[in-house]
Design a protein around this motif. Structure first.
Motif, PDB file in Angstrom:
ATOM      1  N   ASP A  99       0.842  -1.193   0.000  1.00  0.00           N
ATOM      2  CA  ASP A  99       0.000   0.000   0.000  1.00  0.00           C
ATOM      3  C   ASP A  99       0.885   1.253   0.000  1.00  0.00           C
ATOM      4  O   ASP A  99       0.685   2.180  -0.786  1.00  0.00           O
ATOM      5  N   LYS A 100       1.909   1.233   0.857  1.00  0.00           N
ATOM      6  CA  LYS A 100       2.835   2.375   0.942  1.00  0.00           C
ATOM      7  C   LYS A 100       3.615   2.557  -0.361  1.00  0.00           C
ATOM      8  O   LYS A 100       3.767   3.665  -0.860  1.00  0.00           O
ATOM      9  N   ALA A 101       4.110   1.431  -0.889  1.00  0.00           N
ATOM     10  CA  ALA A 101       4.901   1.492  -2.124  1.00  0.00           C
ATOM     11  C   ALA A 101       4.047   2.047  -3.270  1.00  0.00           C
ATOM     12  O   ALA A 101       4.503   2.866  -4.072  1.00  0.00           O
ATOM     13  N   TYR A 102       2.778   1.622  -3.338  1.00  0.00           N
ATOM     14  CA  TYR A 102       1.911   2.079  -4.425  1.00  0.00           C
ATOM     15  C   TYR A 102       1.678   3.583  -4.342  1.00  0.00           C
ATOM     16  O   TYR A 102       1.693   4.288  -5.342  1.00  0.00           O
ATOM     17  N   ARG A 103       1.467   4.062  -3.113  1.00  0.00           N
ATOM     18  CA  ARG A 103       1.261   5.513  -2.957  1.00  0.00           C
ATOM     19  C   ARG A 103       2.506   6.260  -3.407  1.00  0.00           C
ATOM     20  O   ARG A 103       2.422   7.284  -4.094  1.00  0.00           O
ATOM     21  N   ALA A 104       3.685   5.728  -3.029  1.00  0.00           N
ATOM     22  CA  ALA A 104       4.947   6.385  -3.414  1.00  0.00           C
ATOM     23  C   ALA A 104       5.099   6.377  -4.939  1.00  0.00           C
ATOM     24  O   ALA A 104       5.492   7.384  -5.544  1.00  0.00           O
ATOM     25  N   ILE A 105       4.772   5.248  -5.558  1.00  0.00           N
ATOM     26  CA  ILE A 105       4.916   5.129  -7.017  1.00  0.00           C
ATOM     27  C   ILE A 105       4.018   6.144  -7.724  1.00  0.00           C
ATOM     28  O   ILE A 105       4.468   6.902  -8.582  1.00  0.00           O
ATOM     29  N   PHE A 106       2.742   6.171  -7.354  1.00  0.00           N
ATOM     30  CA  PHE A 106       1.817   7.057  -8.069  1.00  0.00           C
ATOM     31  C   PHE A 106       2.108   8.526  -7.759  1.00  0.00           C
ATOM     32  O   PHE A 106       1.962   9.389  -8.628  1.00  0.00           O
ATOM     33  N   ASP A 107       2.554   8.820  -6.529  1.00  0.00           N
ATOM     34  CA  ASP A 107       2.947  10.197  -6.208  1.00  0.00           C
ATOM     35  C   ASP A 107       4.122  10.612  -7.080  1.00  0.00           C
ATOM     36  O   ASP A 107       4.121  11.695  -7.666  1.00  0.00           O
ATOM     37  N   ARG A 108       5.126   9.754  -7.161  1.00  0.00           N
ATOM     38  CA  ARG A 108       6.320  10.099  -7.949  1.00  0.00           C
ATOM     39  C   ARG A 108       5.992  10.238  -9.435  1.00  0.00           C
ATOM     40  O   ARG A 108       6.645  11.000 -10.141  1.00  0.00           O
ATOM     41  N   CYS A 109       5.012   9.485  -9.902  1.00  0.00           N
ATOM     42  CA  CYS A 109       4.615   9.593 -11.311  1.00  0.00           C
ATOM     43  C   CYS A 109       3.746  10.833 -11.551  1.00  0.00           C
ATOM     44  O   CYS A 109       3.361  11.105 -12.680  1.00  0.00           O
ATOM     45  N   MET A 131      -7.367   4.227  -8.086  1.00  0.00           N
ATOM     46  CA  MET A 131      -8.185   4.665  -9.208  1.00  0.00           C
ATOM     47  C   MET A 131      -7.849   6.103  -9.626  1.00  0.00           C
ATOM     48  O   MET A 131      -7.391   6.901  -8.818  1.00  0.00           O
ATOM     49  N   VAL A 132      -8.177   6.385 -10.880  1.00  0.00           N
ATOM     50  CA  VAL A 132      -8.026   7.735 -11.411  1.00  0.00           C
ATOM     51  C   VAL A 132      -9.359   8.141 -12.043  1.00  0.00           C
ATOM     52  O   VAL A 132      -9.959   7.364 -12.783  1.00  0.00           O
ATOM     53  N   LYS A 133      -9.813   9.350 -11.714  1.00  0.00           N
ATOM     54  CA  LYS A 133     -11.066   9.853 -12.284  1.00  0.00           C
ATOM     55  C   LYS A 133     -10.879  10.082 -13.781  1.00  0.00           C
ATOM     56  O   LYS A 133      -9.934  10.759 -14.184  1.00  0.00           O
ATOM     57  N   SER A 134     -11.739   9.504 -14.593  1.00  0.00           N
ATOM     58  CA  SER A 134     -11.620   9.698 -16.044  1.00  0.00           C
ATOM     59  C   SER A 134     -12.875   9.212 -16.745  1.00  0.00           C
ATOM     60  O   SER A 134     -13.407   8.149 -16.437  1.00  0.00           O
ATOM     61  N   ASP A 135     -13.309   9.982 -17.731  1.00  0.00           N
ATOM     62  CA  ASP A 135     -14.476   9.565 -18.515  1.00  0.00           C
ATOM     63  C   ASP A 135     -14.189   8.285 -19.286  1.00  0.00           C
ATOM     64  O   ASP A 135     -15.105   7.604 -19.737  1.00  0.00           O
ATOM     65  N   ILE A 165       0.649  11.413 -10.420  1.00  0.00           N
ATOM     66  CA  ILE A 165      -0.742  11.070 -10.722  1.00  0.00           C
ATOM     67  C   ILE A 165      -1.643  11.380  -9.534  1.00  0.00           C
ATOM     68  O   ILE A 165      -1.283  11.142  -8.383  1.00  0.00           O
ATOM     69  N   ASN A 166      -2.792  11.944  -9.861  1.00  0.00           N
ATOM     70  CA  ASN A 166      -3.780  12.279  -8.861  1.00  0.00           C
ATOM     71  C   ASN A 166      -4.741  11.096  -8.756  1.00  0.00           C
ATOM     72  O   ASN A 166      -5.527  10.854  -9.655  1.00  0.00           O
ATOM     73  N   TYR A 167      -4.642  10.340  -7.668  1.00  0.00           N
ATOM     74  CA  TYR A 167      -5.393   9.078  -7.567  1.00  0.00           C
ATOM     75  C   TYR A 167      -6.171   9.042  -6.271  1.00  0.00           C
ATOM     76  O   TYR A 167      -5.974   9.882  -5.389  1.00  0.00           O
ATOM     77  N   PHE A 168      -7.052   8.074  -6.154  1.00  0.00           N
ATOM     78  CA  PHE A 168      -7.711   7.821  -4.882  1.00  0.00           C
ATOM     79  C   PHE A 168      -7.869   6.313  -4.727  1.00  0.00           C
ATOM     80  O   PHE A 168      -7.673   5.558  -5.678  1.00  0.00           O
ATOM     81  N   LEU A 206      -1.348  11.131 -18.812  1.00  0.00           N
ATOM     82  CA  LEU A 206      -1.705  12.000 -19.943  1.00  0.00           C
ATOM     83  C   LEU A 206      -3.129  12.528 -19.809  1.00  0.00           C
ATOM     84  O   LEU A 206      -3.413  13.680 -20.162  1.00  0.00           O
ATOM     85  N   GLU A 207      -4.041  11.679 -19.314  1.00  0.00           N
ATOM     86  CA  GLU A 207      -5.416  12.152 -19.107  1.00  0.00           C
ATOM     87  C   GLU A 207      -5.416  13.385 -18.206  1.00  0.00           C
ATOM     88  O   GLU A 207      -6.210  14.300 -18.382  1.00  0.00           O
ATOM     89  N   GLN A 208      -4.498  13.396 -17.237  1.00  0.00           N
ATOM     90  CA  GLN A 208      -4.497  14.477 -16.241  1.00  0.00           C
ATOM     91  C   GLN A 208      -3.547  15.623 -16.568  1.00  0.00           C
ATOM     92  O   GLN A 208      -3.603  16.658 -15.915  1.00  0.00           O
ATOM     93  N   ASN A 209      -2.640  15.425 -17.535  1.00  0.00           N
ATOM     94  CA  ASN A 209      -1.616  16.446 -17.761  1.00  0.00           C
ATOM     95  C   ASN A 209      -1.461  16.795 -19.236  1.00  0.00           C
ATOM     96  O   ASN A 209      -0.524  16.362 -19.900  1.00  0.00           O
TER      97      ASN A 209
END
Ligand code: ATP
Ligand code: MG
Length: 562
Positions: free
Chosen positions: A175-185, A208-212, A187-190, A447-450
């Protein structure tokens, strides 16, 4: 990398088969090309980003003690038979014709196979094994570019522990590693708690990432971060209030009235005064499900309430069961089990079908007239409803699953006989977890977010190059000389530089392409500024431009790309 010698086939036009921003941008920026539905080739620019993401994943997995493997994609089918997953995957698993092999859609079986008989003692546990490797899934509807591919890269990790308590620790590490990975990338996730269903575990969470472009619908509370798949999400239930004294039951003729909206219009009543009936067949027996107004039955909730086998009644069955067709069915006189959504609890003066075509019954008092009804949370929540955790408003939207962490338990170790000896010399199945990240999905979600109207906006952590150097008029010796020298110097300083050294394209084209490709810092070399010993810098994200003297360039870049 010099653009004059590189394969970066950018496209001016938006390809017609691409609809979501990430797919459009990857094609337009020459990062990927489609080979066949759901099968993509990564071109040099795209593959550079895949490597950046993989490096971040590796660093964070190694930081929690993960050991990297590389397993074969081609697997003997017999291993998959031992866990019944040939059947579970069905058509999603690719089979090799005339050979007893499959192409692995995931690797629980193969990792467990290697653990078996090798991780023999509690002294050798825990272990975390991972790989970044190609998976194959015959997805029925590949779309949205690399978000749902038939071949894709997954970081899959597996933990091996002696007990469920120790599994909790391995799970927390991931769980910790995943948060670190997505933060470093960037990405805005929940994170959404999920039921792990067919995987056979006890607890799981999805990143998850919010996206249509997403295929999951989730409810999310910005204020307290409550997040749940709408299949299970709850909100504060506003029961339909009791109004006035209960009238006697009465029948009204409602010719050709089928929907709740038609009924409300015809009788001039509010939706809250109606109870909609749906017939389901549960283990061969009919059940009437009553919902308030236009609320829809949430079939996942219904299944978990009823258990066993549940399906909607077929139109032909309805008349046999109730005496009426859909649109005229109701609880009064219904002879089988009745369950209702909590919103209807103890409501009165309600209208529902009369179990007689073209008639409804009014004055229904749930307490008086439907005494055996059982109440459950059966509705699908809607945007704007109130969060049960904090009282703020919930938002319902589509989302993409980026990663998933599961507590698997002993399903695979039991299936394949992977046991260890505990401190008392007793044999037990190894307790496992499994943890996946879709590598291409990380790229697509970024890319969806940036992006903006002009193209990609890379942050330095994932950017294929930190600097996009442009020589504006490469027919002029001074510009060629200065930009070639800068290209060498910047690389010597440790920057990765994309150098638009082409003499064949106009400045406007170069600017547009630089915006599309989206490197964080653009350095523009033109003869006018050069005469003043200056170049121009543009920050892609903000559009900010500045003239910088060649002497100060190095310190300016350090500041911008620190
Ligand atoms: P989905 O519900 O989107 O099909 P899944 O539940 O099948 O995902 P897992 O089996 O948990 O996915 O796989 C782990 C990760 O692999 C997912 O979180 C996702 O990021 C990625 N992934 C799964 N299927 C695909 C695919 N077809 N293309 C690209 N990435 C995928
Ligand atoms: Mg899937």
């Amino acid at each position: 990398m010099k653009l004059s010698k590189s394969f970066v086939p950018t496209l001016k036009e938006v390809p017609t088969d691409a609809v979501i921003p990430s797919h459009i941008l990857m094609l337009r920026a020459g990062m990927v090309r489609m080979l066949s539905a759901g099968i993509y080739s990564f071109l040099p620019l795209g593959y550079k980003v895949i490597k950046r993401i993989s490096d971040i994943i590796r660093e964070e997995m190694d930081a929690i003690g993960g050991q990297e493997f590389h397993l074969p994609a081609l697997n003997p089918i017999e291993i998959w038979e031992q866990t019944n997953r040939v059947e579970a995957f069905g058509d999603t698993m690719f089979h090799i014709k005339n050979r007893d092999y499959v192409l692995a859609p995931t690797h629980e079986e193969i990792m467990t196979y290697h653990a078996k008989g090798v991780l023999k003692s509690y002294k050798e546990l825990p272990q975390i094994w991972y790989q970044i490797q190609t998976k194959f899934r015959n997805e029925p509807r590949p779309r949205s570019g690399v978000i749902r591919g038939r071949q894709f890269l997954m970081k899959d990790a597996y933990s091996f522990d002696t007990s469920f308590e120790n599994l909790d620790k391995s799970y927390e590490l991931h769980d910790k590693a995943y948060r670190a990975i997505f933060d470093r990338c960037g990405i805005n996730y929940f994170v959404v708690g999920a039921s792990s269903g067919a995987m056979g575990g006890s607890k799981s969470e999805e990143f998850m990432v919010k996206s249509d472009a997403g295929e999951d619908t989730v409810a999310f509370c910005e204020s307290c971060k409550y997040a749940a798949n709408v299949e299970v999400a709850t909100s504060v239930v506003n029961s339909v209030a009791r109004i006035d004294d209960s009238k006697e039951l009465f029948e009204v003729s409602t010719p050709n009235i089928k929907s709740i909206d038609e009924l409300c219009g015809f009788l001039n009543i509010n939706e809250n005064q109606t109870a909609k009936s749906r017939i389901y067949i549960h283990d061969e027996k009919p059940v009437l499900v009553l919902m308030s107004g236009n609320d829809e039955v949430n079939e996942t909730k219904l299944e978990s309430v009823l258990g066993g086998n549940v399906r909607p009644g077929h139109p032909e069955e309805l008349k046999d069961i109730t005496g009426a067709d859909a649109g005229s069915i109701g609880p009064i006189g219904f002879k089988h089990r009745i369950i209702a959504d909590l919103r209807l609890k103890d409501g009165n003066n309600l209208y529902s079908g009369a179990n007689k075509n073209d008639f409804h019954i009014g004055g229904i008092d749930m307490k008086r007239d439907v005494p055996n009804v059982e109440y459950f949370d059966l509705r699908t929540i809607q945007s704007g409803e109130t969060c049960t955790k904090c009282g703020e408003k919930l938002e319902v939207f589509k989302a993409i699953e980026l990663g998933h962490i599961f507590k698997l338990g002993t399903k695979y170790s039991e299936g394949l006989g992977a046991n260890f000896l505990d401190e008392n010399g007793k044999e037990n199945p190894i307790v496992m977890g499994s943890y996946g990240i879709g590598v291409e999905r990380v790229l697509a979600c970024y890319l969806e977010q940036n992006h903006d109207d002009n193209g990609i906006v890379w942050d330095k952590s994932l950017a294929p190059f930190q600097i996009h150097l442009m020589g504006l008029n490469m027919k002029k010796d001074s510009v060629v000389e200065a930009s070639e020298k800068l290209y060498k110097d910047l690389q010597a300083e440790g920057y990765e530089v994309l150098f638009d050294d082409r003499s064949t394209v106009q400045a406007g084209f170069k600017f547009n392409e630089a915006d599309l490709l989206g490197m964080p810092v653009h350095i523009i070399v033109g003869d006018k500024k050069l005469a003043e010993n200056k170049v121009e810098i543009k920050i892609r994200k903000t559009g900010e431009r500045m003239d910088v003297s060649l002497d100060e360039l190095s310190s300016k870049l350090k500041e911008l790309l620190a």
